[in-house]
Design an enzyme around this catalytic site. Sequence first.
Site, PDB file in Angstrom:
ATOM      1  N   CYS A 112      -2.199  29.535  23.223  1.00  0.00           N
ATOM      2  CA  CYS A 112      -3.639  29.401  23.450  1.00  0.00           C
ATOM      3  C   CYS A 112      -3.949  29.049  24.907  1.00  0.00           C
ATOM      4  O   CYS A 112      -4.923  29.540  25.478  1.00  0.00           O
ATOM      5  CB  CYS A 112      -4.231  28.362  22.522  1.00  0.00           C
TER       6      CYS A 112
ATOM      7  N   GLU B  81      -3.324  16.865  18.367  1.00  0.00           N
ATOM      8  CA  GLU B  81      -3.967  17.330  19.624  1.00  0.00           C
ATOM      9  C   GLU B  81      -5.372  16.745  19.698  1.00  0.00           C
ATOM     10  O   GLU B  81      -6.355  17.451  19.973  1.00  0.00           O
ATOM     11  CB  GLU B  81      -4.010  18.858  19.656  1.00  0.00           C
TER      12      GLU B  81
END
Lengths: 671, 671
Positions: free
Chosen positions: B407, B323
């Site tokens: 998230c 990420e």
Amino acid sequence: MKRLSISALCASLVLTVSAGTKLADATGYPISPVPFTAVKINGGFWAPRLEASRTTTIPLAFSKCEESGRYENFIRAVHPSESNKVDGYPFDDTDVYKTIEGASYRLSNFPDKALEHYIDSIVEIVGAAQEPDGYLYTARTQNPSHPHRWSGQQRWVEVENLSHEFYNLGHMLEGAIAYYQATGKRRFLDIAQRYADCICRNIGEGEGKLRLIPGHQIAEMALVKLYTVTGDRKYLDQAKFFLDARGTTLRKDIYLQSHRPVLEQDEAVGHAVRATYQYAGMADVAAITGDSSYIHAIDRIWDNIVGKKIYITGGIGARHEGEAFGDNYELPNATSYNETCASIGNVYVNYRLFLLHGDAKYFDVLERTLYNGLISGVSIDGGSFFYPNPLSSTGNYSRQPWFGCACCPSNISRFIPSLPGYVYAVRDRDLFVNLFVDNSAEINVKGKKLTLSQSTQYPWDGDIRLTIDKGSADMAVNIRIPGWVRNSVVPSDLYAYSDSLTPAYSIKVNGVAVDGTLDNGYFSIDRKWRKGDRIDIHFDMPVRTVKANPLVEADRGRIAIERGPIVYCAEWPDNDFNVHNIILNRNPKFTVSEPLDILGNIRQISTPVQALSYGDDGSLSVENKTLTLIPYYSWAHRGEGDMNVWLPIELSAASAIPPGASSREDNGFFK
Amino acid sequence: MKRLSISALCASLVLTVSAGTKLADATGYPISPVPFTAVKINGGFWAPRLEASRTTTIPLAFSKCEESGRYENFIRAVHPSESNKVDGYPFDDTDVYKTIEGASYRLSNFPDKALEHYIDSIVEIVGAAQEPDGYLYTARTQNPSHPHRWSGQQRWVEVENLSHEFYNLGHMLEGAIAYYQATGKRRFLDIAQRYADCICRNIGEGEGKLRLIPGHQIAEMALVKLYTVTGDRKYLDQAKFFLDARGTTLRKDIYLQSHRPVLEQDEAVGHAVRATYQYAGMADVAAITGDSSYIHAIDRIWDNIVGKKIYITGGIGARHEGEAFGDNYELPNATSYNETCASIGNVYVNYRLFLLHGDAKYFDVLERTLYNGLISGVSIDGGSFFYPNPLSSTGNYSRQPWFGCACCPSNISRFIPSLPGYVYAVRDRDLFVNLFVDNSAEINVKGKKLTLSQSTQYPWDGDIRLTIDKGSADMAVNIRIPGWVRNSVVPSDLYAYSDSLTPAYSIKVNGVAVDGTLDNGYFSIDRKWRKGDRIDIHFDMPVRTVKANPLVEADRGRIAIERGPIVYCAEWPDNDFNVHNIILNRNPKFTVSEPLDILGNIRQISTPVQALSYGDDGSLSVENKTLTLIPYYSWAHRGEGDMNVWLPIELSAASAIPPGASSREDNGFFK
């Protein structure tokens, strides 16, 4: 020193002695060449080329040597003077030597007293320039204030122009040996040998000697040749010293392959001509000494070249800067360098690797180079030359009759006449037929003398008739089945046929089809051969498309078009649209013309394409056209203009010039 | 510890205290936010978004926390047991905290006793899971056989899933502070503060402490916020310790920016969300401590991001793997990651840099992120979410109502309600108007209380009316002239407008045009303002074309299309041809629609293109079509399919799928 007969010495450019003579073994190669002197080109593709070399190239080269003061340099060296500066380059002497070499090959087939006399007189001038101890390098001798001897070998940057002392020795030896073989006259050979002795005394291992390496590796090849001619081992030792010292002296430079010891080299780097001469020299020493570590090194380098650094035309040395190999897969088209001399060097290397290994793949590379990137270096009439051989052009390229640095014309002078020497080879009772050339030849196979001939229009068609005209022998005739028939562009991961064709071939003996399997790319027919026997070889010769490894950025989305060994290109005179602004049909179909009365009776190929452009309104236009292609080697005979080998077949590679703009860079929207 | 009034504490997500209160100075920023509690969104673009957040996103997030066992984890921690394994990820607790944070912002504007009661009950469950010394991390507490406390911080590879102890602290603090500010209830804040105290006792410099850094840098931001709320310096010191220790502990890892000390970092690398939280924390500490070395470091990193690593949508973090930020100019489109959380982090960083430097360029990046790569992360109805936000798709992308790693939904839950806090800011007698949003606001400028309002349909048109509804003040109103009007995509070398437009703008006060120059991107009107005064701002809003730096390989030969702050894309439902297989006109002309009754009243853009394909005969076909574009954020609301932001305008970027093939990879000729 043993004196050899002239006929035995009339050998190919590459190796000095002919098959079957005692000294053949001295070369050490398991396979022996059939020398060019034994092979006569009768007609077909090559006869006009050799005739052009004889009647145009070599006389032109001699006249240019004369005009440009290359003889004058020798005369000046007789009377050294501060005011006498070097004209041109310090290696200009070699153009004289190389032209003598080419002329000598010519004298073998076409005795010419006037020419011989002319060369004799040059040799006298050359000899006069020799210093008492044998040193012969006019650039230094004619001007005593120049840096002292051998200094150019030591200090690279400062005295680069004095670094060719050993290079000059190399070409002097090659020329002198050829002239000796052609005429039996020792004068030039003696001069050259005295210079070689001078270098052997001064350079090498041991007390009082300088540990230096040649800036240019022709010396290594030539010293081996001098050993095979004279039998004097010291020349071989000197060649081996030069090779082994490379990479171990202070002069570490990737440009001249001295970045590391030659045995540790595994990638082709630096100046391409120097590199190929080094690899050829390594092969020569390996063949004689049997040192397999040399062979492993050049095998690794060959894999690197054909897998990552060779153009589809056989050209090598992608970069203008340093006339050098690029990085792996760095093969730009419009800026490709591909020096003509490097193509010649590439032939030398591949020929030697064939003689070592007997695999047809080396001749696949040799043939590809020969019919494309090498002969593109000389015009069809033999009178003008390319230094670089790019694969794409938007103009500004035309062949020149001579260059300030004239290595390419003089190398062409010596190479073309040597061509017949590449057609055949022998090993014990094996005869190798490597090239398909209209010729007649006298060949010794295991002591049996044979006269045979090929009749063919190859590379325009795939029909070859091989006839035993005289003699008989129990032998295996090994016919090379070309890579383009075996579906192998070269045995590499660089190019692949992108069509699905598998060209058929057939071989008949006295009209009866023969079956057989391929061994190392050769079709072998082992039998008793007699006078009158004939072999009819037929290769289907479809037009084929080739794609490059995707890692070659310049070729992405493009294909190249081949027929037989010939790579084709699109050039402006044959097309009424910009040959760069096209896209090929996704399933391209091709038409092959009959032989035409242009460019030396070439055959053209045509295929439907779409010409792309932008209209005034900014929209893309697509127009159906027929693209006409010609052999790559024949481009640039009709003026400067657009040419392209790798043609767009995917949109990602296509371009479309808007109206009014002259090139893609000028096309407006995004500056 | 000083107890602040609740109204003073109703502050933005980003900074705790409102302008004009005493603790505002405690943040140290030269510019003070006007908190979201002071700004009411009335209509226009944002009102439906905030309403969707209130009525859909937050309730959905709470219900998902319930369904997925996130509350259950706290209960399990009360009764630790070998058989109780962690459900999901060790950071699942934070989804609870983040949703409470978002709900708290909502409570400020929409008091809701039932919701408050619900949160109170969650807080009780959370508090029950706290160990006696304050430790609160259910992943460990519920299963005593898990590795010991803090071990995940030390040994990265082995116990990666226990590395979020400090991350959980960070979000707990953010949620607890928000709930305290919204309700005045201390219970959750006390729990979070006890955990913070536990960490301050155990982690840091000095005897008996462990020298560890958070695996995820939300803790640093949150500890600074705890300092500004409590005035207790130890939390600031702890945040600074965490920042300064990074890169000096054993745990060197580019993934979490611990490869070198933060002050020596000059390139955005590693996990993008962690990175932005770190930079935001550095800005917070720098603002309070005045440490300019922190500022220099984040300024360098900002230059790196906007010059080499940001997508035109404002998305950051190009790589799926880790990420993470990619290399400079590594900005692929179909595989771009652009996590929604990273866009939120990007807003945090740019907002803080504006507060430090007062330059409009930071709001240019913030606005670009907000209207494109951030709100693309949540559906228009607030009920589904993107984790990655790619710029090109051939299908297989659709928003989901929740994720195992949730998230992004919970970050959206807390971000959207905070939006009003970004509209205005003040510095002494300067009022900054940063975003153009239909709203009314109560603002203190140098002690003068003003009520003002904006009436606008921005970003659909460029007309904004700003009215002083109540009060008067001698002040400078600084109106941000957006980068797209100033001809600056962002102040970087990454993107440039490729059209030649220069959008005009005009500003009138009470109907009279005002002249002025720009200072740091702001148009300043300094005068005595009274009730009833009105400013009419007009920005021309032409469709504009943007090109990327040629070093961005994926964007070569392509342009992106923008109007105002909105980046447009082509999506399949609006076009009856493959939106990837087109080429734009070289001089593209655009038409803008009236607001439409789809996708939340968007305006579409249309432009003539040519659709490319191959016919059965392998020839290229070109068909004139009209391409319809929609705002990028509104894609993927009508099913999965083709979408593209960067559109081919050069042939090199165009593709043409042959009939029958479904994608470029399947198109036949070259496998």
